[in-house]
Design a protein around this motif. Structure first.
Motif, short mmCIF file in Angstrom:
data_model
loop_
_atom_site.label_atom_id
_atom_site.label_comp_id
_atom_site.label_asym_id
_atom_site.label_seq_id
_atom_site.Cartn_x
_atom_site.Cartn_y
_atom_site.Cartn_z
N THR A 148 57.80 -45.84 24.21
CA THR A 148 57.39 -44.87 25.23
C THR A 148 57.49 -43.45 24.69
O THR A 148 58.43 -43.10 23.98
N ARG A 149 56.50 -42.66 25.02
CA ARG A 149 56.52 -41.23 24.70
C ARG A 149 55.52 -40.53 25.61
O ARG A 149 54.56 -41.15 26.09
N ASN A 150 55.76 -39.23 25.83
CA ASN A 150 54.84 -38.43 26.65
C ASN A 150 54.00 -37.55 25.76
O ASN A 150 54.52 -36.92 24.84
N GLU A 151 52.73 -37.51 26.05
CA GLU A 151 51.82 -36.60 25.34
C GLU A 151 51.36 -35.53 26.31
O GLU A 151 50.68 -35.82 27.30
N TRP A 152 51.75 -34.28 26.03
CA TRP A 152 51.38 -33.15 26.90
C TRP A 152 50.10 -32.53 26.40
O TRP A 152 49.97 -32.22 25.21
N LEU A 153 49.16 -32.31 27.32
CA LEU A 153 47.82 -31.84 26.97
C LEU A 153 47.57 -30.47 27.61
O LEU A 153 48.50 -29.72 27.84
N GLU A 154 46.30 -30.16 27.88
CA GLU A 154 45.92 -28.82 28.34
C GLU A 154 46.36 -28.60 29.80
O GLU A 154 46.48 -29.54 30.57
N PRO A 155 46.56 -27.33 30.16
CA PRO A 155 46.88 -27.01 31.55
C PRO A 155 45.73 -27.36 32.49
O PRO A 155 44.57 -27.40 32.07
N VAL A 156 46.07 -27.59 33.74
CA VAL A 156 45.08 -27.67 34.81
C VAL A 156 44.67 -26.22 35.10
O VAL A 156 45.51 -25.42 35.52
N THR A 157 43.42 -25.90 34.85
CA THR A 157 43.00 -24.50 34.99
C THR A 157 42.98 -24.08 36.45
O THR A 157 42.90 -24.91 37.36
N ASP A 158 43.04 -22.76 36.65
CA ASP A 158 42.93 -22.24 38.02
C ASP A 158 41.62 -22.68 38.66
O ASP A 158 41.55 -22.92 39.86
N GLU A 159 40.57 -22.79 37.84
CA GLU A 159 39.26 -23.21 38.38
C GLU A 159 39.34 -24.66 38.89
O GLU A 159 38.88 -24.97 39.99
N GLN A 160 39.92 -25.54 38.06
CA GLN A 160 40.07 -26.95 38.49
C GLN A 160 40.95 -27.03 39.74
O GLN A 160 40.63 -27.69 40.73
N TYR A 161 42.08 -26.33 39.67
CA TYR A 161 43.06 -26.40 40.75
C TYR A 161 42.50 -25.81 42.05
O TYR A 161 42.74 -26.32 43.14
N GLY A 162 41.74 -24.72 41.88
CA GLY A 162 41.21 -24.03 43.05
C GLY A 162 40.17 -24.83 43.82
O GLY A 162 39.87 -24.52 44.97
N LYS A 163 39.61 -25.87 43.19
CA LYS A 163 38.59 -26.69 43.85
C LYS A 163 39.21 -27.78 44.72
O LYS A 163 38.50 -28.45 45.47
N LEU A 164 40.51 -28.00 44.58
CA LEU A 164 41.15 -29.11 45.30
C LEU A 164 41.19 -28.80 46.79
O LEU A 164 41.55 -27.70 47.20
N LYS A 165 40.86 -29.80 47.57
CA LYS A 165 40.90 -29.65 49.04
C LYS A 165 41.46 -30.92 49.66
O LYS A 165 41.10 -31.98 49.26
#
Ligand code: MN
Length: 137
Positions: A120-137
């Protein structure tokens, strides 16, 4: 804490400095276990979320999230976001790219359980951008 409008079950713990580079916004970490299965209480301030990441394992593995307070999001790549409220359960399979965090206007707390597995290991990738996050409803 000023502005914290939820009533968590477990103590919030300390500021999550160890993983801060993999989060947008402030999170708090309280590691609940010291042996066997790794269980942690993670609290996200409003707008806080972790980066896209993958819990890898050659067998078994993955992560279970148990939402306990506030309101948050879980999203797996290529899937619709899932709204999380106290009592929500998410089973994240090993190998699936995903992120989790708070809603923009709410604190959020979940228990994170590391499902035992091999390699087991965790792979950290790119941030969730404000644009992606801002679309969530
Ligand atoms: Mn995860």
């Amino acid at each position: 804490m000023s502005g914290m409008d939820i009533d968590p079950i477990f103590p919030r713990g300390e500021k999550n400095e160890a993983y801060a580079e993999y989060f947008t916004g402030q999170s708090y970490l309280n590691t609940l276990t010291t042996e066997g299965v790794a269980v942690s209480n993670v609290t996200f301030e409003p707008g806080c979320r972790n980066n896209w990441h993958i819990h890898h394992a050659s067998s078994g593995g993955g992560q279970i999230l148990l939402a306990t307070a506030g309101s948050g999001w879980y999203q797996a790549e290529g899937e619709d976001p899932v709204s999380l409220e106290p009592g929500s359960v998410v089973q994240v399979p090993a190998g699936r790219k995903h992120w989790h965090g708070a809603k923009a206007d709410s604190w959020f707390t979940h228990i994170a359980i590391a499902v035992p597995g091999e390699d087991t290991r965790n792979e950290w990738l790119e941030p969730v951008t404000d644009e992606q996050y801002g679309k969530l409803k």
